[in-house]
Every structure is written in C-alpha cells, then in structure tokens.
Design an enzyme around this catalytic site. Structure first.
Site, PDB file in Angstrom:
ATOM      1  N   CYS A  60      44.494  65.826  82.281  1.00 61.01           N
ATOM      2  CA  CYS A  60      43.285  65.347  81.977  1.00 61.01           C
ATOM      3  C   CYS A  60      42.318  66.197  82.387  1.00 61.01           C
ATOM      4  CB  CYS A  60      43.281  63.641  82.625  1.00 61.01           C
ATOM      5  SG  CYS A  60      41.767  63.052  82.059  1.00 61.01           S
ATOM      6  N   CYS A  64      38.372  61.805  88.211  1.00 60.85           N
ATOM      7  CA  CYS A  64      38.443  60.457  88.651  1.00 60.85           C
ATOM      8  C   CYS A  64      39.507  60.586  89.822  1.00 60.85           C
ATOM      9  CB  CYS A  64      39.323  59.432  87.804  1.00 60.85           C
ATOM     10  SG  CYS A  64      38.623  59.657  86.039  1.00 60.85           S
ATOM     11  N   CYS A  67      42.911  59.471  90.530  1.00 67.64           N
ATOM     12  CA  CYS A  67      44.191  59.812  89.315  1.00 67.64           C
ATOM     13  C   CYS A  67      44.919  60.887  89.420  1.00 67.64           C
ATOM     14  CB  CYS A  67      43.350  59.689  87.824  1.00 67.64           C
ATOM     15  SG  CYS A  67      44.490  59.606  86.638  1.00 67.64           S
ATOM     16  N   CYS A 104      51.222  47.908  76.452  1.00 64.85           N
ATOM     17  CA  CYS A 104      50.031  48.579  76.891  1.00 64.85           C
ATOM     18  C   CYS A 104      50.226  50.302  77.052  1.00 64.85           C
ATOM     19  CB  CYS A 104      49.383  48.279  78.135  1.00 64.85           C
ATOM     20  SG  CYS A 104      49.048  46.507  78.131  1.00 64.85           S
ATOM     21  N   CYS A 135      48.009  46.919  73.451  1.00 62.90           N
ATOM     22  CA  CYS A 135      46.890  47.380  74.025  1.00 62.90           C
ATOM     23  C   CYS A 135      46.947  48.839  74.190  1.00 62.90           C
ATOM     24  CB  CYS A 135      46.712  46.655  75.536  1.00 62.90           C
ATOM     25  SG  CYS A 135      45.563  47.033  76.619  1.00 62.90           S
ATOM     26  N   CYS A 195      40.051  44.500  77.563  1.00 62.21           N
ATOM     27  CA  CYS A 195      40.818  44.186  78.968  1.00 62.21           C
ATOM     28  C   CYS A 195      40.065  45.408  79.845  1.00 62.21           C
ATOM     29  CB  CYS A 195      42.178  44.841  78.946  1.00 62.21           C
ATOM     30  SG  CYS A 195      43.030  45.107  80.304  1.00 62.21           S
ATOM     31  N   ARG A 267      44.474  40.116  86.075  1.00 68.17           N
ATOM     32  CA  ARG A 267      45.880  40.695  86.301  1.00 68.17           C
ATOM     33  C   ARG A 267      45.975  41.512  87.744  1.00 68.17           C
ATOM     34  NH1 ARG A 267      46.232  44.625  82.279  1.00 68.17           N
ATOM     35  NH2 ARG A 267      46.880  42.783  80.881  1.00 68.17           N
TER      36      ARG A 267
HETATM   37  N1  SAM Z   1      42.183  57.975  80.522  1.00 74.07           N
HETATM   38  C1  SAM Z   1      41.901  56.999  80.280  1.00 74.07           C
HETATM   39  C2  SAM Z   1      40.805  56.311  81.037  1.00 74.07           C
HETATM   40  O1  SAM Z   1      40.647  56.734  81.982  1.00 74.07           O
HETATM   41  O2  SAM Z   1      40.022  55.386  80.791  1.00 74.07           O
HETATM   42  C3  SAM Z   1      43.140  55.804  80.226  1.00 74.07           C
HETATM   43  C4  SAM Z   1      44.097  55.973  81.245  1.00 74.07           C
HETATM   44  S1  SAM Z   1      43.298  55.773  83.010  1.00 74.07           S
HETATM   45  C5  SAM Z   1      44.845  56.305  83.897  1.00 74.07           C
HETATM   46  C6  SAM Z   1      43.543  53.716  83.142  1.00 74.07           C
HETATM   47  C7  SAM Z   1      43.091  53.580  84.536  1.00 74.07           C
HETATM   48  O3  SAM Z   1      44.255  53.375  85.257  1.00 74.07           O
HETATM   49  C8  SAM Z   1      42.001  53.933  85.430  1.00 74.07           C
HETATM   50  O4  SAM Z   1      40.934  53.321  84.686  1.00 74.07           O
HETATM   51  C9  SAM Z   1      42.304  53.392  86.475  1.00 74.07           C
HETATM   52  O5  SAM Z   1      41.658  51.967  86.736  1.00 74.07           O
HETATM   53  C10 SAM Z   1      43.748  53.377  86.553  1.00 74.07           C
HETATM   54  N2  SAM Z   1      44.281  54.166  87.663  1.00 74.07           N
HETATM   55  C11 SAM Z   1      44.401  55.327  87.715  1.00 74.07           C
HETATM   56  N3  SAM Z   1      45.000  56.133  88.582  1.00 74.07           N
HETATM   57  C12 SAM Z   1      45.358  54.842  89.512  1.00 74.07           C
HETATM   58  C13 SAM Z   1      45.426  54.628  90.948  1.00 74.07           C
HETATM   59  N4  SAM Z   1      46.014  55.851  91.416  1.00 74.07           N
HETATM   60  N5  SAM Z   1      45.406  53.370  91.577  1.00 74.07           N
HETATM   61  C14 SAM Z   1      45.093  52.534  90.957  1.00 74.07           C
HETATM   62  N6  SAM Z   1      44.646  52.473  89.698  1.00 74.07           N
HETATM   63  C15 SAM Z   1      44.697  53.583  88.681  1.00 74.07           C
HETATM   64 FE1  SF4 Z   2      41.694  61.306  83.169  1.00 78.36          FE
HETATM   65 FE2  SF4 Z   2      42.758  59.793  85.158  1.00 78.36          FE
HETATM   66 FE3  SF4 Z   2      40.353  59.605  84.737  1.00 78.36          FE
HETATM   67 FE4  SF4 Z   2      41.889  58.520  82.847  1.00 78.36          FE
HETATM   68  S1  SF4 Z   2      41.808  57.807  84.855  1.00 78.36           S
HETATM   69  S2  SF4 Z   2      40.123  59.751  82.579  1.00 78.36           S
HETATM   70  S3  SF4 Z   2      43.704  60.201  82.919  1.00 78.36           S
HETATM   71  S4  SF4 Z   2      41.504  61.624  84.890  1.00 78.36           S
END
Ligand code: SAM
Ligand code: SF4
Ligand code: DTB
Length: 344
Positions: A60, A64, A67, A104, A135, A195, A267
């Site tokens: 990606c 974030c 992530c 999901c 979802c 959600c 959740r």
């Molecule tokens: N890329 C898309 C986005 O960011 O909207 C969808 C997938 S993203 C991985 C979905 C959610 O996963 C993020 O918004 C975050 O809230 C959660 N998430 C990702 N990494 C995480 C982590 N290490 N611990 C807890 N929640 C996490």
């Molecule tokens: Fe990309 Fe992870 Fe951010 Fe979703 S949460 S936009 S997968 S970096």
C-alpha cells in the site's frame, strides 16, 4: 423496547467534555451504566460474528503508522494481487460453516481504481449468493464506486476514522481526516450501512480517545457497526513499540462507545489475541456485541476458532444470526457450541 430502563436517545451533539466525563466515571459505575444501555437496546447474550479476509494484501502506498501493509515500512508482508473470486468464495464458505454471518473483505489500497470495481463487484455477488452479509474495506472511494458496490449486493462498507481529529496528523500524512468524512458521506448516500471506528493504544491521550468517540457519535448517522481496535503492534511500523494501553482503559473505551452510540453494534475488533478470556468477557459486559472470528485478521493473528467457540459456550453467548436477504437480525441459539460440545 419502548420505555425500557437504560434506554437512551440517539444524540449527535456530544461535547468532548461530556464524553471525557463518562471516561472519568468510577470504573464500576461506568460499566453498570454501559451495561444498562446495552441490555435496553441489544440482546447482551448475542454476539455478531464476522470473518475477515485480505483480498488484496500489502504494497500500500499510504503511510498509516500502525499498518503492516504499508509498502514503506518493510514489515515482511508480501504484496499480492487481488484474489480470484473463486478463491475468495472458498474462504467465505468456510467462514459461514464456522458460524460467521458477515464476510468482510479488505484491500490494501489507498482506494480502488475504476478498473478494480467490476472485479470486486463479482466477488461481492458471489459472497452474497452464499446468504452472508457482505462488507468491504477498500479505502477512499471515487465517483460512482459506492453505488456500484451497493448494486453488486454490498451491505456494509468499513472505513475507519481511526483516531481523534486532533491526533490524526501524528498517525497518517498521506490523506486528510476530511477525505475520510467524504467517503463516509458517499457510503451513506449510496444506501450502504456504515462500519466505522478506530484504533486505541497508539499513544493517544484519554481526551483523544474521547475525541475519537465524539467524532463517531456526531456523524450525521451513527455507524451501524463501530469497530474498536486495540493496536496490534507490528515490528517495522512506526508504532511497533507503542506503550500498551491499560486493559481497563480499553474496556472504558468500549463502555463509552456503547453509551454514546446506543443502537450501534460495537465490535471488539483487532487485539483479541493479546487479551485474556476474562478481559474479553468484561468487554462483552461493557457493551461489545461483535467480533472477528477466524485465525487471521488481515495479516495478523486472531484467536483460534475452537477457542472462541469454547469462550462462547463458557459465557453462554450465541452468534447473532442474520437473515441477509431480509436485512433483519434475528438471534438464534448457537448450534456451533452444541456441535463443538458433541464433538468434544
Ligand atoms: N486500505 C483500506 C483503508 O485503510 O481504509 C482498508 C484496509 S485497512 C487495513 C482497515 C483498517 O484496519 C484501518 O483503518 C485500521 O483501523 C485497521 N488496522 C490496520 N492495521 C492495524 C493494526 N496494526 N492494529 C489495529 N488495527 C489496524
Ligand atoms: Fe494502506 Fe494500511 Fe493505510 Fe489501509 S490502513 S490505507 S492498507 S497503509
Ligand atoms: C477494522 O476496524 N479492523 C479490521 C477491519 N476493520 C478491516 C482490520 C484489523 C487489522 C489488524 C491488522 C492486520 O491484521 O493487518
């Protein structure tokens, strides 16, 4: 449920100080209050069960800080292409057999490209045909995307605001908080259920946890589903060494979410693998009414399904059964626990 003790009106005008005051209640008073709201609006012995699948993993471009799928952090997560519909359906069938009512699907995109939408639509149509709720969480949506997903049979779109508006800039720099609100608007306008939740344990203050819940509760409509994630710290990400949150503070966050969004299903989302059974039980008492079941979240671990089935049996919980066609939730007693007990 008219006039039931504990029933509270749905409000969209929460002030930060009111929510901070809820966080500051004596722990037992907060739990009692949250549980009263919970039983007035929900069956406290029913837990909605979703299963997650990463249909497009890693690589990606976003940053974030939590992530493992952000390309730039070198977490060992390998970038993969969008899965084929047939492979996704196989996983959805298995999730249904394990007791999940909602499937999901997550994609590590900033957002889908126009050319991705027909492929995801085909996947959604297939999962929907299995009689499951659907979802998707694909990132920021572009023009016409939400409507196309809805037309394919999508029930929910997950898009988290992740943290308080005043902490957001510490966590994500590649898109704005407002971008997220725009996508949430598109979701509602297309008639999809929302959600939307966030992550705690990212070094935010209690006031910022209150800010996260304030931003969620003051959306034009409360999200039908509110995932509260505890950060899963992943080596290689900037938050790998974040100070773990006091578990009781996590329970408080669930309890306050329960009170300020009384009709939503809260959740107990990521982070369960790091929690004891007793802590999870406290979260259910405080108002959590949904979990992800399945050995994996997107890329990180989740409790074993057999362990969760046993936990449901020990706590006399049953999965919330959902009639995906009628969009009507009905609770039914857990056949899975009986099956597991018979098999033991
Ligand atoms: N890329 C898309 C986005 O960011 O909207 C969808 C997938 S993203 C991985 C979905 C959610 O996963 C993020 O918004 C975050 O809230 C959660 N998430 C990702 N990494 C995480 C982590 N290490 N611990 C807890 N929640 C996490
Ligand atoms: Fe990309 Fe992870 Fe951010 Fe979703 S949460 S936009 S997968 S970096
Ligand atoms: C949500 O709020 N939590 C889920 C789901 N929505 C997409 C994701 C949790 C991801 C945890 C880290 C991982 O497994 O990669």
């Amino acid at each position: 449920m008219d006039g039931m003790q504990g029933e509270v009106p749905v409000r969209h005008d929460w002030s930060r100080s009111e929510i901070e005051a809820l966080f500051g209640l004596p722990f037992m008073d907060l739990l009692a209050r949250a549980h009263a709201v919970h039983v007035a609006h929900h069956d406290p012995n029913a837990v909605q069960v979703s299963t997650l699948l990463s249909i497009k993993t890693g690589g990606c471009p976003e940053d974030c800080a939590y992530c493992p799928q952000a390309q730039r952090y070198h977490t060992g997560v390998e970038a993969q292409k969008l899965m084929d519909a047939g492979d996704v359906l196989e996983r959805a069938r298995a999730a249904k057999a394990a007791g999940a009512s909602r499937f999901c699907m997550g994609a590590a995109w900033r957002g889908p490209k126009d050319r991705d939408i027909p492929k995801v639509a085909e996947i959604i149509r297939g999962v929907k045909a299995l009689g499951m709720e659907t979802c998707a969480t694909l990132g920021l949506l572009g023009e016409g995307h939400a409507k196309a997903l809805k037309d394919a049979g999508l029930d929910y779109y997950n898009h988290n605001i992740d943290t308080s508006p005043d902490y957001y800039g510490e966590i994500i720099h590649t898109r704005e908080f407002e971008d997220r609100l725009d996508t949430l608007g598109d979701i509602r306008a297309a008639g999809l259920k929302t959600c939307c939740g966030g992550i705690v344990g990212m070094g935010e203050t209690r006031a910022q946890r209150a800010g996260l819940l304030q931003a969620l509760a003051n959306l034009p409509e409360h999200p039908q589903s509110v995932p509260i994630n505890q950060l899963v710290p992943v080596p290689g990400t900037p938050l790998a060494d974040a100070e773990p949150l006091d578990p009781f503070e996590f329970v408080r966050t669930i309890a306050v979410a329960r009170i300020v969004m009384p009709k939503s299903i809260v959740r107990l989302s990521a982070g369960r693998q790091q929690m004891s059974d007793e802590l999870q039980a406290l979260c259910f008492f405080a108002g959590a009414g949904s979990i992800f079941m399945g050995e994996k979240l997107l890329t990180t671990g989740n409790p074993d399904v057999a362990h969760d089935h046993a936990l449901f049996t020990r706590l006399d919980l049953h999965p919330l059964q959902v009639d995906a066609d009628a969009h009507e939730a009905v609770t039914a007693h857990c056949e899975i626990a009986d099956r597991d007990a018979a098999a033991a």
